[in-house]
Design a protein around this motif. Structure first.
Motif, PDB file in Angstrom:
ATOM      1  N   ASP A  35     -22.937 -52.068 -43.092  1.00 28.84           N
ATOM      2  CA  ASP A  35     -24.343 -52.217 -43.462  1.00 28.84           C
ATOM      3  C   ASP A  35     -24.445 -51.995 -44.965  1.00 28.84           C
ATOM      4  O   ASP A  35     -23.668 -51.223 -45.541  1.00 28.84           O
ATOM      5  CB  ASP A  35     -25.214 -51.209 -42.717  1.00 28.84           C
ATOM      6  N   PHE A  37     -26.737 -50.467 -46.439  1.00 24.13           N
ATOM      7  CA  PHE A  37     -27.320 -49.155 -46.708  1.00 24.13           C
ATOM      8  C   PHE A  37     -26.331 -48.060 -46.301  1.00 24.13           C
ATOM      9  O   PHE A  37     -25.996 -47.929 -45.123  1.00 24.13           O
ATOM     10  CB  PHE A  37     -28.642 -48.986 -45.952  1.00 24.13           C
ATOM     11  N   PRO A  38     -25.872 -47.270 -47.255  1.00 28.01           N
ATOM     12  CA  PRO A  38     -24.876 -46.228 -46.957  1.00 28.01           C
ATOM     13  C   PRO A  38     -25.308 -45.249 -45.871  1.00 28.01           C
ATOM     14  O   PRO A  38     -24.482 -44.805 -45.071  1.00 28.01           O
ATOM     15  CB  PRO A  38     -24.710 -45.519 -48.312  1.00 28.01           C
ATOM     16  N   ASP A  39     -26.600 -44.899 -45.825  1.00 29.06           N
ATOM     17  CA  ASP A  39     -27.066 -43.942 -44.824  1.00 29.06           C
ATOM     18  C   ASP A  39     -26.906 -44.490 -43.410  1.00 29.06           C
ATOM     19  O   ASP A  39     -26.553 -43.756 -42.485  1.00 29.06           O
ATOM     20  CB  ASP A  39     -28.533 -43.581 -45.070  1.00 29.06           C
ATOM     21  N   ALA A  40     -27.176 -45.784 -43.251  1.00 26.72           N
ATOM     22  CA  ALA A  40     -27.014 -46.408 -41.931  1.00 26.72           C
ATOM     23  C   ALA A  40     -25.552 -46.422 -41.528  1.00 26.72           C
ATOM     24  O   ALA A  40     -25.198 -46.170 -40.363  1.00 26.72           O
ATOM     25  CB  ALA A  40     -27.579 -47.828 -41.958  1.00 26.72           C
ATOM     26  N   ALA A  42     -23.187 -44.370 -42.596  1.00 31.25           N
ATOM     27  CA  ALA A  42     -22.675 -43.003 -42.422  1.00 31.25           C
ATOM     28  C   ALA A  42     -22.892 -42.465 -41.016  1.00 31.25           C
ATOM     29  O   ALA A  42     -22.135 -41.597 -40.552  1.00 31.25           O
ATOM     30  CB  ALA A  42     -23.333 -42.080 -43.445  1.00 31.25           C
ATOM     31  N   LYS A  43     -23.904 -42.977 -40.313  1.00 30.67           N
ATOM     32  CA  LYS A  43     -24.181 -42.517 -38.947  1.00 30.67           C
ATOM     33  C   LYS A  43     -23.031 -42.823 -37.992  1.00 30.67           C
ATOM     34  O   LYS A  43     -22.946 -42.237 -36.912  1.00 30.67           O
ATOM     35  CB  LYS A  43     -25.470 -43.155 -38.432  1.00 30.67           C
ATOM     36  N   GLU A  45     -19.786 -42.538 -38.821  1.00 32.57           N
ATOM     37  CA  GLU A  45     -18.598 -41.782 -39.202  1.00 32.57           C
ATOM     38  C   GLU A  45     -18.016 -41.097 -37.965  1.00 32.57           C
ATOM     39  O   GLU A  45     -18.710 -40.395 -37.236  1.00 32.57           O
ATOM     40  CB  GLU A  45     -18.961 -40.718 -40.242  1.00 32.57           C
TER      41      GLU A  45
END
Length: 280
Positions: A35, A37-40, A42-43, A45
């Motif tokens: 994605d 967006f890094p935050d999306a 990171a979920k 991981e």
């Protein structure tokens, strides 16, 4: 053969794609996700391999799902994927796009031996875990059967519709009903409130007689309770998606030479109406 699917790629981890990938991560298969967006990203991981690019998702994959915003973004993904995907791999288009775009992608993909199905999805469950969508497929039915293990991971139901693009046309029609219903629900809430009708009583009657659909209920709740900045930002993004979906419906109707006055009128209202709530 579903046993030929060992490595899956998935692009687009938003409100729909993120939940699809969540279910794919439960399969005993190799999953790679991406994605912008890094935050999306990171979920995922520890649950999937996190790709650094779109191309990395497609390398050596047996099947790749795409669930991004629109035709332009889907084509960007295809441009990056086709040079690296192996012959015999399958490309699943979950985004809602023009049927013609799906057909054009399939024509391009065939030149490098990659199979394509349009596989749009619509929510059937609002739960946080487990299969939650109805997945429609268009294209070669044998290709859809080959990736059934992927579809079953996140789908409560699957149905093959017909030739490539047919599932996308069905999804566009389904979205048309949803968005027109949503806008009607917001209007009804405005009229009821102005007429002194208690909101809870309005919703009780509408729910009991079947008029209140889950999407309509969600947007009426937003109209009544816009909430914090994050909630408002989410619904503002939905306004753009709704406008895009209605534009697709309007174009689909024009191609078929079918009148669509309700579609066109609703398209002119949706962004203005929802953004006004966001800013209230």
């Amino acid at each position: 053969m579903t046993d030929s699917i060992r490595k899956i790629g998935f692009i687009g981890l938003g409100s729909m794609g993120g939940d699809q990938a969540r279910e794919l991560a439960k399969l005993p298969l190799d999953l790679t996700v991406y994605d912008v967006f890094p935050d999306a990203l990171a979920k995922f991981e520890g649950r999937a391999k996190l790709a650094a690019s779109i191309a990395e998702v497609g390398k050596d994959a047996d099947a790749v799902g795409i669930c991004v915003r629109d035709d332009t973004q889907v084509l960007e993904c295809v441009d990056a994927l086709l040079p690296v995907m192996k012959r015999g791999a399958s490309l699943l288009i979950h985004s809602t796009i023009k049927p013609k775009t799906a057909q054009q992608i399939a024509e391009r993909s065939a030149t490098v031996g990659v199979d394509v199905i349009d596989a749009p999805v619509t929510r059937t469950e609002m739960t946080k875990n487990g299969p939650f969508v109805f997945c429609m497929t268009g294209g070669d039915e044998s290709v859809a059967a080959r990736v059934q293990i992927v579809l079953d991971a996140f789908s409560t139901n699957t149905m093959h519709i017909g030739p490539l693009g047919s599932a996308m046309a069905l999804k566009i029609c389904n979205n048309l009903v949803s968005w027109c219903g949503i806008m009607l629900g917001v209007e009804v809430a405005n009229v009821a409130e102005a007429s002194g009708v208690p909101m809870d009583k309005l919703l009780t009657v509408m729910k009991r007689n079947g008029n209140l659909t889950p999407p309509m209920a969600g947007f009426i709740d937003f109209r009544n309770n816009p909430g914090d900045a994050a909630r408002r930002a989410f619904f503002a993004s939905q306004a753009g998606i709704g406008e895009k979906d209605l534009a697709l419906a309007e174009e689909l109707a024009a191609v078929a030479d079918a009148p669509s006055p309700i579609t066109s009128h609703t398209k002119t209202l949706i962004k203005k109406t929802l953004l006004a709530i966001c800013e209230s």
